[in-house]
Scaffold this motif. Structure first.
Motif, PDB file in Angstrom:
ATOM      1  N   GLU A 184       0.815  -1.212   0.000  1.00 17.96           N
ATOM      2  CA  GLU A 184       0.000   0.000   0.000  1.00 17.96           C
ATOM      3  C   GLU A 184       0.848   1.261   0.000  1.00 17.96           C
ATOM      4  OE1 GLU A 184      -2.502  -0.236   3.398  1.00 17.96           O
ATOM      5  OE2 GLU A 184      -3.599  -1.992   2.666  1.00 17.96           O
ATOM      6  N   ARG A 185       1.920   1.255   0.777  1.00 16.94           N
ATOM      7  CA  ARG A 185       2.718   2.463   0.969  1.00 16.94           C
ATOM      8  C   ARG A 185       3.869   2.614  -0.020  1.00 16.94           C
ATOM      9  NH1 ARG A 185       0.861   6.406   4.683  1.00 16.94           N
ATOM     10  NH2 ARG A 185      -0.797   5.348   5.832  1.00 16.94           N
ATOM     11  N   VAL A 186       4.421   1.501  -0.479  1.00 15.71           N
ATOM     12  CA  VAL A 186       5.626   1.556  -1.315  1.00 15.71           C
ATOM     13  C   VAL A 186       5.394   0.972  -2.701  1.00 15.71           C
ATOM     14  CG1 VAL A 186       8.077   0.942  -1.475  1.00 15.71           C
ATOM     15  CG2 VAL A 186       7.047   1.377   0.785  1.00 15.71           C
ATOM     16  N   GLY A 187       4.805  -0.219  -2.752  1.00 20.25           N
ATOM     17  CA  GLY A 187       4.595  -0.881  -4.031  1.00 20.25           C
ATOM     18  C   GLY A 187       4.873  -2.368  -3.922  1.00 20.25           C
ATOM     19  N   ALA A 188       4.956  -3.039  -5.055  1.00 21.71           N
ATOM     20  CA  ALA A 188       5.164  -4.481  -5.066  1.00 21.71           C
ATOM     21  C   ALA A 188       6.562  -4.826  -4.579  1.00 21.71           C
ATOM     22  CB  ALA A 188       4.967  -5.028  -6.481  1.00 21.71           C
ATOM     23  N   PRO A 189       6.716  -5.885  -3.789  1.00 20.48           N
ATOM     24  CA  PRO A 189       8.045  -6.297  -3.329  1.00 20.48           C
ATOM     25  C   PRO A 189       8.892  -6.861  -4.457  1.00 20.48           C
ATOM     26  CG  PRO A 189       6.416  -7.937  -2.712  1.00 20.48           C
ATOM     27  CD  PRO A 189       5.652  -6.776  -3.295  1.00 20.48           C
ATOM     28  N   GLU A 190      10.177  -6.954  -4.187  1.00 15.56           N
ATOM     29  CA  GLU A 190      11.102  -7.551  -5.158  1.00 15.56           C
ATOM     30  C   GLU A 190      10.758  -9.015  -5.395  1.00 15.56           C
ATOM     31  OE1 GLU A 190      15.654  -9.132  -4.776  1.00 15.56           O
ATOM     32  OE2 GLU A 190      15.280  -7.092  -4.073  1.00 15.56           O
ATOM     33  N   MET A 191      10.337  -9.692  -4.334  1.00 21.56           N
ATOM     34  CA  MET A 191      10.058 -11.128  -4.422  1.00 21.56           C
ATOM     35  C   MET A 191       9.031 -11.499  -3.358  1.00 21.56           C
ATOM     36  SD  MET A 191      12.825 -14.202  -3.881  1.00 21.56           S
ATOM     37  CE  MET A 191      12.392 -15.946  -3.968  1.00 21.56           C
ATOM     38  N   LEU A 192       8.014 -12.265  -3.739  1.00 16.97           N
ATOM     39  CA  LEU A 192       7.013 -12.764  -2.809  1.00 16.97           C
ATOM     40  C   LEU A 192       7.096 -14.284  -2.791  1.00 16.97           C
ATOM     41  CD1 LEU A 192       4.477 -12.280  -0.992  1.00 16.97           C
ATOM     42  CD2 LEU A 192       3.100 -12.532  -3.080  1.00 16.97           C
ATOM     43  N   VAL A 193       7.232 -14.859  -1.596  1.00 15.87           N
ATOM     44  CA  VAL A 193       7.285 -16.315  -1.441  1.00 15.87           C
ATOM     45  C   VAL A 193       6.074 -16.739  -0.619  1.00 15.87           C
ATOM     46  CG1 VAL A 193       8.606 -18.282  -0.572  1.00 15.87           C
ATOM     47  CG2 VAL A 193       9.807 -16.287  -1.505  1.00 15.87           C
ATOM     48  N   VAL A 194       5.295 -17.686  -1.140  1.00 13.06           N
ATOM     49  CA  VAL A 194       4.104 -18.153  -0.426  1.00 13.06           C
ATOM     50  C   VAL A 194       4.154 -19.670  -0.288  1.00 13.06           C
ATOM     51  CG1 VAL A 194       2.681 -16.217  -1.164  1.00 13.06           C
ATOM     52  CG2 VAL A 194       2.738 -18.289  -2.552  1.00 13.06           C
ATOM     53  N   ALA A 195       3.635 -20.153   0.821  1.00 10.98           N
ATOM     54  CA  ALA A 195       3.465 -21.599   0.989  1.00 10.98           C
ATOM     55  C   ALA A 195       2.304 -22.039   0.110  1.00 10.98           C
ATOM     56  CB  ALA A 195       3.190 -21.926   2.447  1.00 10.98           C
ATOM     57  N   ASP A 196       2.502 -23.100  -0.653  1.00  9.75           N
ATOM     58  CA  ASP A 196       1.489 -23.471  -1.654  1.00  9.75           C
ATOM     59  C   ASP A 196       0.129 -23.777  -1.027  1.00  9.75           C
ATOM     60  OD1 ASP A 196       2.234 -25.884  -0.512  1.00  9.75           O
ATOM     61  OD2 ASP A 196       3.121 -26.694  -2.354  1.00  9.75           O
ATOM     62  N   ASP A 197       0.101 -24.327   0.195  1.00  9.94           N
ATOM     63  CA  ASP A 197      -1.187 -24.635   0.796  1.00  9.94           C
ATOM     64  C   ASP A 197      -1.839 -23.411   1.438  1.00  9.94           C
ATOM     65  OD1 ASP A 197       0.481 -24.358   2.961  1.00  9.94           O
ATOM     66  OD2 ASP A 197       0.033 -26.311   3.852  1.00  9.94           O
ATOM     67  N   ALA A 198      -1.170 -22.248   1.365  1.00  8.90           N
ATOM     68  CA  ALA A 198      -1.768 -21.005   1.867  1.00  8.90           C
ATOM     69  C   ALA A 198      -2.456 -20.223   0.760  1.00  8.90           C
ATOM     70  CB  ALA A 198      -0.696 -20.137   2.521  1.00  8.90           C
ATOM     71  N   LEU A 199      -2.366 -20.712  -0.469  1.00  4.21           N
ATOM     72  CA  LEU A 199      -2.921 -19.976  -1.595  1.00  4.21           C
ATOM     73  C   LEU A 199      -4.452 -19.920  -1.562  1.00  4.21           C
ATOM     74  CD1 LEU A 199      -0.540 -21.248  -4.409  1.00  4.21           C
ATOM     75  CD2 LEU A 199      -0.712 -18.909  -3.529  1.00  4.21           C
ATOM     76  N   SER A 200      -5.070 -20.757  -0.734  1.00  2.55           N
ATOM     77  CA  SER A 200      -6.529 -20.705  -0.602  1.00  2.55           C
ATOM     78  C   SER A 200      -6.972 -19.654   0.414  1.00  2.55           C
ATOM     79  CB  SER A 200      -7.065 -22.078  -0.171  1.00  2.55           C
ATOM     80  OG  SER A 200      -6.472 -22.472   1.067  1.00  2.55           O
ATOM     81  N   ASP A 201      -6.020 -19.095   1.167  1.00  2.00           N
ATOM     82  CA  ASP A 201      -6.335 -18.064   2.150  1.00  2.00           C
ATOM     83  C   ASP A 201      -6.622 -16.749   1.425  1.00  2.00           C
ATOM     84  OD1 ASP A 201      -5.151 -15.656   3.898  1.00  2.00           O
ATOM     85  OD2 ASP A 201      -5.885 -17.199   5.259  1.00  2.00           O
ATOM     86  N   ALA A 202      -7.707 -16.072   1.799  1.00  4.50           N
ATOM     87  CA  ALA A 202      -8.137 -14.868   1.084  1.00  4.50           C
ATOM     88  C   ALA A 202      -7.092 -13.762   1.156  1.00  4.50           C
ATOM     89  CB  ALA A 202      -9.462 -14.369   1.654  1.00  4.50           C
ATOM     90  N   GLU A 203      -6.465 -13.594   2.319  1.00  3.40           N
ATOM     91  CA  GLU A 203      -5.475 -12.525   2.474  1.00  3.40           C
ATOM     92  C   GLU A 203      -4.245 -12.789   1.603  1.00  3.40           C
ATOM     93  OE1 GLU A 203      -3.882  -9.763   6.164  1.00  3.40           O
ATOM     94  OE2 GLU A 203      -4.296 -11.884   6.543  1.00  3.40           O
ATOM     95  N   ILE A 204      -3.827 -14.051   1.541  1.00  3.05           N
ATOM     96  CA  ILE A 204      -2.688 -14.418   0.690  1.00  3.05           C
ATOM     97  C   ILE A 204      -3.052 -14.231  -0.776  1.00  3.05           C
ATOM     98  CG2 ILE A 204      -1.093 -16.256   0.036  1.00  3.05           C
ATOM     99  CD1 ILE A 204      -0.661 -15.276   2.876  1.00  3.05           C
ATOM    100  N   THR A 205      -4.256 -14.608  -1.143  1.00  2.00           N
ATOM    101  CA  THR A 205      -4.707 -14.450  -2.527  1.00  2.00           C
ATOM    102  C   THR A 205      -4.671 -12.984  -2.949  1.00  2.00           C
ATOM    103  OG1 THR A 205      -6.147 -16.394  -2.337  1.00  2.00           O
ATOM    104  CG2 THR A 205      -6.629 -14.858  -4.119  1.00  2.00           C
TER     105      THR A 205
END
Length: 264
Positions: A44-65
Motif C-alpha cells: 500500500e505504501r511503497v509498491g510491489a516487493p522484489e520477491m514474494l514467497v508463499v506456501a502453496d497450501d496457503a494460496l486458498s487463504d483470502a489474504e494471501i490471494t
C-alpha cells in the motif's frame, strides 16, 4: 507464478541469508517481511516487493490471494509448507514472506515532531519505538550508527508495519542533526533519568525532537550538549528507570497531549 522445489535454489538461499545476517541486510539495503499484514502495508505504501514467497497450501487463504494479485507473477514463488518453514523465522502458518528494498531517507531538518534514538541496541525496542512514533504522528525517527538495524526481522515484527508510516533515518550523527534542527527553529529535548525538570512541566509543543538513549548508557555527551533542555519522567521511590521503549511512549504522548490541549 513460479514454483521452487529445492532448498538449494539460489533465490531461496538469498532469502535465507537476508533473514540470518544483519551484515547482509545492511550491505544489500534489503530486508525480509514476514506475514500478510506487514507485506500488505508495504504494498500500500511503497509498491510491489522484489520477491514474494508463499506456501502453496496457503494460496486458498483470502489474504494471501489478495497479496498474490498485487505482485507481478514473475516475482511470485510458491514453495511447499516444509520448505517455507525452513526459511521463515515466524511460525510457518503466516504463509507469506517478501524481499523488499529497505526504504532510505536522507537526514532532514524539515520535520516538526521527531524522535531521536541514540545507541538503542535491542531491535525489539527499536521496532516498538517506531510503532509508537508512527501512532503519535512523528515525522521522522532518526537513529544513531550504534542503534540496532531498523529493518531486522525482530524490529520489523515489533513495528507491525509502522516502518512504512513514518520516515526512518539511520546512521545519523545526532549531534550534527540536532544542530541543523535547532538552526531551523526546532528544539531538542533530552530524556534523562534524574536531575532534570519533570516532563509534565516541560514545554513539548511546537517543533520538537525528543531524544532517547540506551537503557545502559543513556544519551551520549555530544547529544546532551546539543540539546536545548533535559527532562525526566517522575517515578515512585525505588524505581530507577523505565524500559527505553516505554520511556519513549510516555514522552511522545505527553507531547501529543500538550499539542492537542494547545489547539483547544
Amino acid at each position: 507464478m513460479h514454483r521452487i522445489a529445492s532448498r538449494h535454489n539460489e533465490r531461496l538461499r538469498d532469502v535465507a541469508r537476508l533473514i540470518a545476517s544483519s551484515r547482509e541486510r545492511r550491505k544489500s539495503g534489503r530486508c525480509v517481511l514476514e506475514g500478510a499484514h506487514l507485506i500488505g502495508v508495504y504494498c500500500e505504501r511503497v509498491g510491489a516487493p522484489e520477491m514474494l514467497v508463499v506456501a502453496d497450501d496457503a494460496l486458498s487463504d483470502a489474504e494471501i490471494t489478495q497479496l498474490v494479485a498485487r505482485v507481478p507473477s514473475a516475482r511470485t514463488f510458491a514453495v511447499s509448507r516444509a520448505l517455507f518453514s525452513e526459511i521463515a523465522t515466524l511460525p510457518s502458518d503466516i504463509g507469506a514472506l517478501a524481499v523488499v528494498d529497505a526504504p532510505r531517507t536522507a537526514p532532514s531538518a524539515d520535520g516538526t515532531f521527531c524522535l531521536l534514538l541514540d545507541g538503542v541496541q535491542d531491535p525489539g525496542n527499536v521496532g516498538t519505538m517506531i510503532r509508537t512514533a508512527a501512532a503519535a504522528g512523528v515525522d521522522q525517527v532518526v537513529l544513531s550508527p550504534h542503534c540496532a538495524f531498523a529493518w531486522s526481522p525482530k524490529a520489523l515484527r515489533a513495528g507491525q508495519g509502522a516502518h512504512f508510516l513514518t520516515a526512518l533515518v539511520e546512521d545519523a550523527d545526532l549531534a550534527e542533526w540536532s544542530a541543523g534542527f535547532r538552526a531551523a527553529g526546532g528544539r531538542v529535548v533530552a530524556a534523562v533519568v534524574a536531575s532534570a525538570p519533570s516532563l509534565h512541566i516541560a514545554d513539548l509543543r511546537g517543533r520538537v525532537a525528543i531524544a532517547i538513549g540506551s537503557e545502559g548508557q543513556g544519551l551520549s555527551e555530544s547529544l546532551l550538549a546539543a540539546a536545548d533542555q533535559r527532562v525526566t519522567i517522575p517515578m515512585a521511590s525505588g524505581s530507577e528507570s523505565l524500559n527505553a521503549a516505554t520511556a519513549a511512549a510516555v514522552l511522545l504522548y505527553e507531547s501529543v497531549r500538550q499539542r492537542t490541549s494547545a489547539l483547544r
